[in-house]
Scaffold this motif. Structure first.
Motif, PDB file in Angstrom:
ATOM      1  N   THR B 108      39.978  28.592 -15.410  1.00  0.00           N
ATOM      2  CA  THR B 108      38.670  28.586 -16.062  1.00  0.00           C
ATOM      3  C   THR B 108      37.659  28.007 -15.083  1.00  0.00           C
ATOM      4  O   THR B 108      37.860  26.905 -14.567  1.00  0.00           O
ATOM      5  CB  THR B 108      38.668  27.736 -17.343  1.00  0.00           C
ATOM      6  OG1 THR B 108      39.564  28.312 -18.300  1.00  0.00           O
ATOM      7  CG2 THR B 108      37.261  27.668 -17.938  1.00  0.00           C
ATOM      8  N   ARG B 109      36.617  28.786 -14.835  1.00  0.00           N
ATOM      9  CA  ARG B 109      35.563  28.290 -13.942  1.00  0.00           C
ATOM     10  C   ARG B 109      34.535  27.534 -14.760  1.00  0.00           C
ATOM     11  O   ARG B 109      33.970  28.087 -15.713  1.00  0.00           O
ATOM     12  CB  ARG B 109      34.917  29.453 -13.200  1.00  0.00           C
ATOM     13  CG  ARG B 109      33.841  29.008 -12.202  1.00  0.00           C
ATOM     14  CD  ARG B 109      33.567  30.111 -11.191  1.00  0.00           C
ATOM     15  NE  ARG B 109      33.089  31.330 -11.827  1.00  0.00           N
ATOM     16  CZ  ARG B 109      31.815  31.626 -12.031  1.00  0.00           C
ATOM     17  NH1 ARG B 109      30.883  30.771 -11.669  1.00  0.00           N
ATOM     18  NH2 ARG B 109      31.480  32.762 -12.603  1.00  0.00           N
ATOM     19  N   LEU B 110      34.323  26.284 -14.399  1.00  0.00           N
ATOM     20  CA  LEU B 110      33.361  25.423 -15.102  1.00  0.00           C
ATOM     21  C   LEU B 110      32.064  25.348 -14.312  1.00  0.00           C
ATOM     22  O   LEU B 110      32.064  24.987 -13.138  1.00  0.00           O
ATOM     23  CB  LEU B 110      33.940  24.020 -15.286  1.00  0.00           C
ATOM     24  CG  LEU B 110      32.999  22.996 -15.923  1.00  0.00           C
ATOM     25  CD1 LEU B 110      32.693  23.363 -17.366  1.00  0.00           C
ATOM     26  CD2 LEU B 110      33.590  21.586 -15.830  1.00  0.00           C
ATOM     27  N   SER B 111      30.986  25.695 -14.980  1.00  0.00           N
ATOM     28  CA  SER B 111      29.652  25.524 -14.403  1.00  0.00           C
ATOM     29  C   SER B 111      28.946  24.394 -15.156  1.00  0.00           C
ATOM     30  O   SER B 111      29.060  24.298 -16.382  1.00  0.00           O
ATOM     31  CB  SER B 111      28.827  26.800 -14.530  1.00  0.00           C
ATOM     32  OG  SER B 111      29.406  27.841 -13.778  1.00  0.00           O
ATOM     33  N   VAL B 112      28.232  23.550 -14.425  1.00  0.00           N
ATOM     34  CA  VAL B 112      27.487  22.447 -15.033  1.00  0.00           C
ATOM     35  C   VAL B 112      26.009  22.662 -14.741  1.00  0.00           C
ATOM     36  O   VAL B 112      25.599  22.697 -13.577  1.00  0.00           O
ATOM     37  CB  VAL B 112      27.951  21.080 -14.487  1.00  0.00           C
ATOM     38  CG1 VAL B 112      27.176  19.950 -15.160  1.00  0.00           C
ATOM     39  CG2 VAL B 112      29.451  20.912 -14.708  1.00  0.00           C
ATOM     40  N   LEU B 113      25.251  22.808 -15.801  1.00  0.00           N
ATOM     41  CA  LEU B 113      23.821  23.111 -15.677  1.00  0.00           C
ATOM     42  C   LEU B 113      22.989  21.831 -15.709  1.00  0.00           C
ATOM     43  O   LEU B 113      23.269  20.941 -16.485  1.00  0.00           O
ATOM     44  CB  LEU B 113      23.400  24.044 -16.818  1.00  0.00           C
ATOM     45  CG  LEU B 113      24.266  25.293 -17.002  1.00  0.00           C
ATOM     46  CD1 LEU B 113      23.833  26.065 -18.240  1.00  0.00           C
ATOM     47  CD2 LEU B 113      24.187  26.154 -15.759  1.00  0.00           C
ATOM     48  N   PRO B 114      21.966  21.761 -14.848  1.00  0.00           N
ATOM     49  CA  PRO B 114      21.149  20.531 -14.816  1.00  0.00           C
ATOM     50  C   PRO B 114      20.284  20.395 -16.064  1.00  0.00           C
ATOM     51  O   PRO B 114      20.007  21.358 -16.753  1.00  0.00           O
ATOM     52  CB  PRO B 114      20.298  20.725 -13.550  1.00  0.00           C
ATOM     53  CG  PRO B 114      20.289  22.183 -13.306  1.00  0.00           C
ATOM     54  CD  PRO B 114      21.576  22.731 -13.824  1.00  0.00           C
TER      55      PRO B 114
END
Lengths: 115, 114
Positions: B108-114
């Motif tokens: 699972t690719r986790l993206s963290v948005l500002p």
């Protein structure tokens, strides 16, 4: 520091050539593994070795070969018989035995590209 | 035979939000369960593992996971996401009678948005 080293980090190969990827560990682990990683497919096991001078095929061994002449070394040869060798290759090691539960330690990987 | 599924190939969260990455396994015997993290063009690093004992396992970087046998799950959580958590996460299972061999989930690719 103990760990696993893989070399080279990037490798380019012409079609029809065999190439060998290096994997060395100084963790004194009995077991070593080779995985292939393609986008969206996770890790697939190519070969593994539980002890020196012994190794077994994993799920996708066709077109690959290995040797385990020394405890610390487990080189992988990608032969010309491998139809689609472009991928990221990861080497790992773990303490041996059949009891399970020991984590695998991974090297930094080698990215192979066939031109 | 062992197998691992990870729900959601890509998960996005805002910085400071809860991180929940799902993992379900199939195993014929009591499993050993692992979570690994991979940053781009690098190897995998162990976050945490469950072997026996306490079902809530704490790992590095503030992550934890809970083994739920009845649900055959081992979901990974972190209370507050940080930008540095953006990476690929892999769940893996091994069995006592299968040596040290793992079966990995698809990641699972986790993206963290500002």
């Amino acid at each position: 520091d103990g760990g696993i080293t893989q070399s080279p980090k990037y490798l380019f190969r012409k079609e029809g050539q065999n190439v060998t990827l290096s994997c060395e560990q100084n963790l004194n682990h009995d077991a070593m593994y080779w995985y292939r990683q393609d986008p969206g497919q996770g890790l697939r096991l190519i070969y593994y070795s539980q002890i020196v001078n012994d190794f077994q095929k994993g799920d996708i061994a066709e077109g690959y070969s290995v040797s385990r002449e020394k405890k610390e070394s487990f080189p992988l040869t990608v032969t010309s018989a491998q139809k689609n060798p472009t991928a990221f290759y990861l080497c790992a090691s773990s303490k041996g035995g059949l009891a399970g539960g020991n984590e695998q330690f991974f090297g930094p990987g080698t990215r192979l590209t066939v031109l | 035979a062992q197998s691992v599924t990870q729900l959601g190939s890509h998960v996005s969260v805002s910085e400071g939000a809860l991180v929940l990455l799902r993992c379900n396994y199939s195993s014929s015997v009591p499993p050993y369960l692992f979570w690994y993290v991979q940053y781009p063009n690098q190897g995998l690093q162990l976050l945490l593992k469950y072997t026996t004992g306490a079902t809530l396992v704490k790992g590095i970087n503030g992550f934890e996971a809970e083994f739920k046998k009845s649900e055959t799950s081992f979901h990974l959580t972190k209370p507050s996401a940080h930008m540095s958590d953006a990476a690929e996460y892999f769940c893996a299972v091994s069995e006592a009678n299968y040596g040290q061999n793992f079966v990995f989930g698809p990641g699972t690719r986790l993206s963290v948005l500002p």
